[in-house]
Every structure is written in C-alpha cells, then in structure tokens.
Design a protein around this motif. Structure first.
Motif, PDB file in Angstrom:
ATOM      1  N   ALA A  31     -38.618 -27.712  51.395  1.00  0.00           N
ATOM      2  CA  ALA A  31     -38.623 -29.105  50.632  1.00  0.00           C
ATOM      3  C   ALA A  31     -39.157 -28.567  49.086  1.00  0.00           C
ATOM      4  O   ALA A  31     -39.686 -27.739  48.813  1.00  0.00           O
ATOM      5  CB  ALA A  31     -39.526 -29.984  51.225  1.00  0.00           C
ATOM      6  N   PRO A  32     -38.438 -29.468  48.496  1.00  0.00           N
ATOM      7  CA  PRO A  32     -37.578 -30.567  48.246  1.00  0.00           C
ATOM      8  C   PRO A  32     -35.984 -30.113  48.444  1.00  0.00           C
ATOM      9  O   PRO A  32     -35.253 -31.114  48.565  1.00  0.00           O
ATOM     10  CB  PRO A  32     -37.944 -31.559  47.222  1.00  0.00           C
ATOM     11  CG  PRO A  32     -38.371 -30.404  46.170  1.00  0.00           C
ATOM     12  CD  PRO A  32     -39.095 -29.472  47.019  1.00  0.00           C
ATOM     13  N   GLN A  33     -35.692 -28.761  47.964  1.00  0.00           N
ATOM     14  CA  GLN A  33     -34.364 -28.666  47.701  1.00  0.00           C
ATOM     15  C   GLN A  33     -33.586 -28.794  49.065  1.00  0.00           C
ATOM     16  O   GLN A  33     -32.526 -29.491  48.905  1.00  0.00           O
ATOM     17  CB  GLN A  33     -34.468 -26.894  47.306  1.00  0.00           C
ATOM     18  CG  GLN A  33     -33.148 -26.541  46.892  1.00  0.00           C
ATOM     19  CD  GLN A  33     -32.883 -26.856  45.420  1.00  0.00           C
ATOM     20  OE1 GLN A  33     -33.689 -27.083  44.666  1.00  0.00           O
ATOM     21  NE2 GLN A  33     -31.829 -27.123  44.997  1.00  0.00           N
ATOM     22  N   ALA A  34     -33.868 -28.208  50.352  1.00  0.00           N
ATOM     23  CA  ALA A  34     -33.264 -28.281  51.342  1.00  0.00           C
ATOM     24  C   ALA A  34     -33.125 -29.748  51.750  1.00  0.00           C
ATOM     25  O   ALA A  34     -31.854 -30.277  52.405  1.00  0.00           O
ATOM     26  CB  ALA A  34     -33.678 -27.426  52.438  1.00  0.00           C
ATOM     27  N   ILE A  35     -34.069 -30.467  51.423  1.00  0.00           N
ATOM     28  CA  ILE A  35     -33.864 -32.072  52.140  1.00  0.00           C
ATOM     29  C   ILE A  35     -33.129 -32.583  51.337  1.00  0.00           C
ATOM     30  O   ILE A  35     -32.239 -33.468  51.800  1.00  0.00           O
ATOM     31  CB  ILE A  35     -35.522 -32.772  52.122  1.00  0.00           C
ATOM     32  CG1 ILE A  35     -36.458 -31.753  52.681  1.00  0.00           C
ATOM     33  CG2 ILE A  35     -35.373 -34.119  52.479  1.00  0.00           C
ATOM     34  CD1 ILE A  35     -36.448 -31.360  54.128  1.00  0.00           C
ATOM     35  N   VAL A  36     -33.238 -32.627  50.104  1.00  0.00           N
ATOM     36  CA  VAL A  36     -32.149 -33.569  48.977  1.00  0.00           C
ATOM     37  C   VAL A  36     -30.871 -32.841  49.186  1.00  0.00           C
ATOM     38  O   VAL A  36     -30.014 -33.695  49.099  1.00  0.00           O
ATOM     39  CB  VAL A  36     -32.764 -33.253  47.741  1.00  0.00           C
ATOM     40  CG1 VAL A  36     -32.015 -33.902  46.521  1.00  0.00           C
ATOM     41  CG2 VAL A  36     -34.256 -33.804  47.294  1.00  0.00           C
ATOM     42  N   GLU A  37     -30.614 -31.347  49.533  1.00  0.00           N
ATOM     43  CA  GLU A  37     -29.259 -31.122  49.615  1.00  0.00           C
ATOM     44  C   GLU A  37     -28.566 -31.656  50.999  1.00  0.00           C
ATOM     45  O   GLU A  37     -27.481 -32.109  51.072  1.00  0.00           O
ATOM     46  CB  GLU A  37     -29.398 -29.498  49.655  1.00  0.00           C
ATOM     47  CG  GLU A  37     -29.439 -28.947  48.171  1.00  0.00           C
ATOM     48  CD  GLU A  37     -29.530 -27.383  48.449  1.00  0.00           C
ATOM     49  OE1 GLU A  37     -29.348 -26.886  49.100  1.00  0.00           O
ATOM     50  OE2 GLU A  37     -29.819 -26.883  47.260  1.00  0.00           O
ATOM     51  N   GLY A  38     -29.617 -31.803  51.840  1.00  0.00           N
ATOM     52  CA  GLY A  38     -29.219 -32.295  53.200  1.00  0.00           C
ATOM     53  C   GLY A  38     -28.675 -33.888  53.100  1.00  0.00           C
ATOM     54  O   GLY A  38     -27.969 -34.380  53.654  1.00  0.00           O
ATOM     55  N   VAL A  39     -29.467 -34.359  52.265  1.00  0.00           N
ATOM     56  CA  VAL A  39     -29.154 -35.720  52.094  1.00  0.00           C
ATOM     57  C   VAL A  39     -27.961 -35.984  51.236  1.00  0.00           C
ATOM     58  O   VAL A  39     -27.041 -37.030  51.707  1.00  0.00           O
ATOM     59  CB  VAL A  39     -30.324 -36.641  51.240  1.00  0.00           C
ATOM     60  CG1 VAL A  39     -30.031 -38.033  50.746  1.00  0.00           C
ATOM     61  CG2 VAL A  39     -31.666 -36.734  52.404  1.00  0.00           C
ATOM     62  N   ILE A  40     -27.612 -35.297  50.082  1.00  0.00           N
ATOM     63  CA  ILE A  40     -26.339 -35.419  49.443  1.00  0.00           C
ATOM     64  C   ILE A  40     -25.312 -35.009  50.495  1.00  0.00           C
ATOM     65  O   ILE A  40     -24.226 -35.905  50.337  1.00  0.00           O
ATOM     66  CB  ILE A  40     -26.272 -34.178  48.505  1.00  0.00           C
ATOM     67  CG1 ILE A  40     -27.410 -34.682  47.377  1.00  0.00           C
ATOM     68  CG2 ILE A  40     -24.911 -33.878  47.780  1.00  0.00           C
ATOM     69  CD1 ILE A  40     -27.624 -33.421  46.436  1.00  0.00           C
ATOM     70  N   GLN A  41     -25.361 -34.287  51.639  1.00  0.00           N
ATOM     71  CA  GLN A  41     -24.378 -34.035  52.533  1.00  0.00           C
ATOM     72  C   GLN A  41     -24.293 -35.205  53.390  1.00  0.00           C
ATOM     73  O   GLN A  41     -22.809 -35.600  53.727  1.00  0.00           O
ATOM     74  CB  GLN A  41     -24.531 -32.687  53.214  1.00  0.00           C
ATOM     75  CG  GLN A  41     -24.600 -31.341  52.485  1.00  0.00           C
ATOM     76  CD  GLN A  41     -24.907 -30.252  53.366  1.00  0.00           C
ATOM     77  OE1 GLN A  41     -24.895 -30.195  54.277  1.00  0.00           O
ATOM     78  NE2 GLN A  41     -25.089 -29.001  52.654  1.00  0.00           N
ATOM     79  N   ALA A  42     -25.152 -35.551  53.829  1.00  0.00           N
ATOM     80  CA  ALA A  42     -25.373 -36.695  54.656  1.00  0.00           C
ATOM     81  C   ALA A  42     -24.563 -38.080  54.093  1.00  0.00           C
ATOM     82  O   ALA A  42     -23.794 -38.816  54.626  1.00  0.00           O
ATOM     83  CB  ALA A  42     -26.613 -37.060  55.229  1.00  0.00           C
ATOM     84  N   SER A  43     -24.947 -38.281  52.828  1.00  0.00           N
ATOM     85  CA  SER A  43     -24.359 -39.509  51.991  1.00  0.00           C
ATOM     86  C   SER A  43     -22.847 -39.608  52.163  1.00  0.00           C
ATOM     87  O   SER A  43     -22.264 -40.989  52.224  1.00  0.00           O
ATOM     88  CB  SER A  43     -24.694 -39.320  50.614  1.00  0.00           C
ATOM     89  OG  SER A  43     -24.208 -38.381  49.921  1.00  0.00           O
ATOM     90  N   SER A  44     -22.141 -38.443  52.199  1.00  0.00           N
ATOM     91  CA  SER A  44     -20.557 -38.575  51.977  1.00  0.00           C
ATOM     92  C   SER A  44     -20.149 -38.862  53.486  1.00  0.00           C
ATOM     93  O   SER A  44     -18.920 -39.515  53.652  1.00  0.00           O
ATOM     94  CB  SER A  44     -19.965 -37.246  51.559  1.00  0.00           C
ATOM     95  OG  SER A  44     -20.414 -36.362  52.344  1.00  0.00           O
ATOM     96  N   GLU A  45     -20.910 -38.654  54.733  1.00  0.00           N
ATOM     97  CA  GLU A  45     -20.471 -38.968  55.851  1.00  0.00           C
ATOM     98  C   GLU A  45     -21.241 -40.263  56.404  1.00  0.00           C
ATOM     99  O   GLU A  45     -20.570 -40.741  57.811  1.00  0.00           O
ATOM    100  CB  GLU A  45     -20.817 -37.829  57.034  1.00  0.00           C
ATOM    101  CG  GLU A  45     -20.289 -36.542  56.461  1.00  0.00           C
ATOM    102  CD  GLU A  45     -20.689 -35.375  57.321  1.00  0.00           C
ATOM    103  OE1 GLU A  45     -21.167 -35.408  58.417  1.00  0.00           O
ATOM    104  OE2 GLU A  45     -20.351 -34.156  56.950  1.00  0.00           O
ATOM    105  N   LEU A  46     -21.938 -40.939  56.094  1.00  0.00           N
ATOM    106  CA  LEU A  46     -22.514 -42.077  56.681  1.00  0.00           C
ATOM    107  C   LEU A  46     -21.983 -43.231  56.465  1.00  0.00           C
ATOM    108  O   LEU A  46     -21.069 -43.619  55.471  1.00  0.00           O
ATOM    109  CB  LEU A  46     -23.958 -42.305  55.797  1.00  0.00           C
ATOM    110  CG  LEU A  46     -25.245 -42.799  56.259  1.00  0.00           C
ATOM    111  CD1 LEU A  46     -25.338 -42.303  57.667  1.00  0.00           C
ATOM    112  CD2 LEU A  46     -26.046 -43.207  55.249  1.00  0.00           C
ATOM    113  N   PRO A  47     -21.840 -44.026  57.476  1.00  0.00           N
ATOM    114  CA  PRO A  47     -20.986 -45.426  57.687  1.00  0.00           C
ATOM    115  C   PRO A  47     -21.505 -46.195  56.280  1.00  0.00           C
ATOM    116  O   PRO A  47     -22.706 -46.098  55.986  1.00  0.00           O
ATOM    117  CB  PRO A  47     -21.283 -46.102  58.843  1.00  0.00           C
ATOM    118  CG  PRO A  47     -21.877 -44.763  59.720  1.00  0.00           C
ATOM    119  CD  PRO A  47     -22.382 -43.829  58.957  1.00  0.00           C
TER     120      PRO A  47
END
Length: 312
Positions: free
Chosen positions: A13-29
């Motif tokens: 953290a925080p790099q990996a967490i924020v990058e994971g959230v960026i990736q998740a944001s495009s797939e979230l309903p």
C-alpha cells in the motif's frame, strides 16, 4: 451500494491498493461505488500517474495509518483518524455497505467488534476462507485465523453461521456441513473434536454429514468446513502454497490457479453486524480488484442479516 477500501493498509500500500481499485472501477456494476479511504494527496498522485478520472470512486481523507506490527486495540484507540478507524466509523454510520482492508488483521477484527459489534447470540465471530473445489465452486471454511482455540459450542455455531453464509452467498439450499478431523469415524480426534461432533449432529438446522479429513479439503465433500482458527489457517495457507509451487515448477492448471490468493482477494468476517472483508497483507492490484468483486457479492447476499434473523 458503497464499497469502502482502505488505501493505506497492506505491505504494498498505497500503490497496489489504489491500482487495484482503478482496475475494479471499470468492472463494477453501475449501482456500486468505491469509497477509497486514506491520505488524499497520495491517492490523487496515483490516480494522476494512471491518468485516471474517478467517475465511480470517492476519496475520503484519513491522515493516520495503523502499521502491520502495531497492537490492534492500542492503535485503534490512539489513531481514530487512521484509514481503518475512519472505515469502521463509516460502516457503523451506514455511510458504506462493506469495509475492506489488506491492513493489520488484528485491527480489522477488533475494529469490527468495537464498532458494528458481534450479532447478538454469536459466541465468537470467525474469519471465513473460500476454498476452491475440484468440481467447481467453493466451500466455506471457518475459522481460518480469528480464534486459534475454540470450545465445542463455538465450533458448533460456526457450522450454523457458515451454513447460512453458504446458503445465501452460493444459493445452496441445504449446505453440507462437515467437521475437519483426523479420521471419518465419529469418535476420532481431539477432545474438542469429540465434544463438537454430537453438537453438530444434534443441530436440526444444519445438514451435518460428519467428519472429513485433510485429503477432502478440495474434493467437494462439503460446502461448509468447520475447524478452529489454528487448524484452518494452516490448511488454508497450505492450499494457497500450491499455486506458488506450481508456478515455480512451470506447471499450469486451472484448478491450481484458483488456489492463488489473488483469485478471491479477501476473506469475510462472519458473525458481526455488517460486512467486513480482510485481504492478504501482500495483496497485489489483481487481488484488490478481485476482492472488490467479492465484496459486491457479499453485500448482495445479505448474509449477515440472515444470520441475525436466524439467531434472534
């Protein structure tokens, strides 16, 4: 739906967490948003690195960080403005629907008990691990680390709350509940296991199928695996090691890929008045992305409400 993620917790953290959230944001309903909690300037720096414009991600500032080695109770009381402290405050006030962190596991467990508290009637909340099965799907194993020593009554209750969790998370009408032991016979095992068996057997609210052994962990013998947190943690991490060993030996297999901790990314705390998910300390962006996906499923399942209804 609001999925809160601790941006500051975890070894990467925080790099990996924020990058994971960026990736998740495009797939979230579209009905869901992510609430990222941590040092605002640091989070925005990483957004800018990736030229990311947050359309479904909100940032909530939290100045302090509870480090991995800190004493959970002391850290929570001394750092109310930590990302974990703020996350639990938002969860308690129902500003968010689930709180996820790869940070200090003890602080996450204590924070859940102090803020949203255990469901009335729960003896000990548990951390549940989702164990991939060779025939497809997952078994729920609890506990995998919150309670190293358990009394028979606690283990028996794990069978019941694990059954409700499996029923609503995986739409299994009558989940098969098994006790992890050193043999299949009823009289086998430690004194605790021998005392737990009849309690599970007598419980009419669960579909108890008896003992299973370590060799049955992945073989679709049970939907819910009951064990203490000491045994469960060892089994769970042994299972996770299969992926790393296979990768190093140049061997690829679809089932072994599922034992990689990144494939699910998080483990829920079961038995508290809300949704809490704990991720691996070494979580990568992929693990965080997948954890957010499972967090969405957990909120949708309403498992903790069903557990509360069943106990009261």
């Amino acid at each position: 739906m609001k999925i809160a993620v601790d941006a500051m917790g975890g070894d990467l953290a925080p790099q990996a967490i924020v990058e994971g959230v960026i990736q998740a944001s495009s797939e979230l309903p579209s009905e869901a948003r992510i609430v990222l909690i941590g040092r605002e300037n640091v989070i925005w720096d990483i957004f800018n690195q990736h030229s990311f414009t947050p359309t479904n991600v909100d940032v909530v500032h939290a100045e302090d960080v509870i480090e991995m080695g800190e004493h959970p109770t002391k850290a929570l009381s001394q750092k109310p403005n930590s990302s974990i402290g703020v996350g639990f405050k938002l969860l308690k006030e129902k500003e968010v629907d689930i709180f996820c962190s790869a940070g200090n596991t003890g602080a996450m467990h204590v924070g859940a008990l102090f803020s949203i508290k255990a469901i009335e009637g729960i003896l000990r909340p548990a951390i549940a691990g989702l164990v991939p099965q060779v025939g497809g799907g997952y078994a729920v194993m609890l506990d995998i680390g919150a309670n190293a020593d358990c009394k028979p009554e606690v283990l028996s209750q794990f069978g019941e709350i694990g059954s409700i969790f499996a029923q609503h998370t995986f739409q299994i009408e009558k989940p098969r509940v098994a006790l992890m032991n050193i043999g299949e016979e009823e009289q086998k095992g430690s004194l605790t296991s021998q005392a737990t068996y009849p309690l599970l057997k007598q419980n009419k609210r669960i579909n108890f199928i008896g003992n299973i052994e370590g060799k049955d962990l992945f073989t679709n013998k049970a939907d819910v695996i009951v064990t203490d947190g000491f045994t469960g943690n060892i089994l769970f991490k042994l299972g996770e090691s299969l992926y790393e060993i296979s990768k190093k030996r140049g061997f690829q297999d679809d089932f072994i890929d599922q034992t990689n901790y990144e494939s699910i990314g998080g483990s829920p705390i079961i038995g508290v008045n809300g949704n809490v998910m704990i991720a691996h300390g070494v979580s990568t962006p992929l693990a965080i992305k997948n954890m957010v996906g499972w967090a969405y499923k957990q909120v949708k399942s309403k498992a903790y409400q069903h557990i509360a209804q069943a106990l009261n």
